[in-house]
Design an enzyme around this catalytic site. Structure first.
Site, short mmCIF file in Angstrom:
data_model
loop_
_atom_site.label_atom_id
_atom_site.label_comp_id
_atom_site.label_asym_id
_atom_site.label_seq_id
_atom_site.Cartn_x
_atom_site.Cartn_y
_atom_site.Cartn_z
N LYS A 1 0.83 -1.22 0.00
CA LYS A 1 0.00 0.00 0.00
C LYS A 1 0.86 1.26 0.00
CE LYS A 1 -3.81 -2.41 0.95
NZ LYS A 1 -4.54 -2.92 -0.16
N CYS A 2 1.99 1.20 -0.65
CA CYS A 2 2.97 2.28 -0.67
C CYS A 2 2.97 2.94 -2.05
CB CYS A 2 4.34 1.68 -0.34
SG CYS A 2 5.73 2.83 -0.43
N GLY A 3 3.35 4.19 -2.10
CA GLY A 3 3.50 4.85 -3.40
C GLY A 3 4.56 4.20 -4.27
N THR B 1 4.95 0.89 -4.41
CA THR B 1 4.53 -0.48 -4.70
C THR B 1 4.68 -0.86 -6.17
OG1 THR B 1 3.07 -0.51 -2.78
CG2 THR B 1 2.57 -2.09 -4.52
#
Length: 140
Positions: A20-22, A24
């Site tokens: 759920k990371c930028g 990803t």
């Protein structure tokens, strides 16, 4: 003391990952790197970590499914782990001690990458925003 990568040692890229990371979308580049270099001996090893803003909240099964469905990941994903703090396994503390980076030995964010030689020495640490395609050039 070098990292013991086990029998049949190969060079490896160890990465703390999050779904759920930028950053990803780097899964795509990591998978491409694995597909391109695995036959030549490179391992890509993903270690899901929920250390940064809860960006890896899922169970191991949910993480594996997410990576498979969205990025066709076939490189090994390990159990969810801490990469900083008192619960970080010795491997992560050792990696950070070998190449401290800008955070005085801590992992700064998701997708920090460590390139480890077949003989277990940390060759290079790559900051989270460094895309896997740039790492591929370093490996060559």
């Amino acid at each position: 003391m070098p990292l013991d990568l086990g029998p049949g040692r190969r060079p490896a890229l160890l990465v703390n990952v999050a779904s759920k990371c930028g950053l990803t979308p780097q899964y795509e580049g990591l998978q491409a790197l694995y597909a391109e270099k695995h036959a030549q001996g490179l391992e890509v090893l993903g270690f899901p970590a929920n250390n940064f803003n809860g960006q890896e909240p899922g169970s191991e099964a949910e993480i594996a499914s997410f990576c498979s469905v969205n990025f066709d990941v076939t490189f090994p994903l390990f159990a969810k782990t801490d990469v900083n703090g008192p619960h970080a396994p010795p491997m992560w503390r050792w990696l950070c001690a070998q190449r401290p980076g800008v955070m005085s030995g801590r992992i700064a964010w998701n997708f920090t990458k460590f390139l480890v030689s077949a003989d277990g020495h940390v060759v290079r640490r790559f900051a989270p925003p460094v895309p896997p395609v740039r790492i591929a050039r370093r490996i060559e």
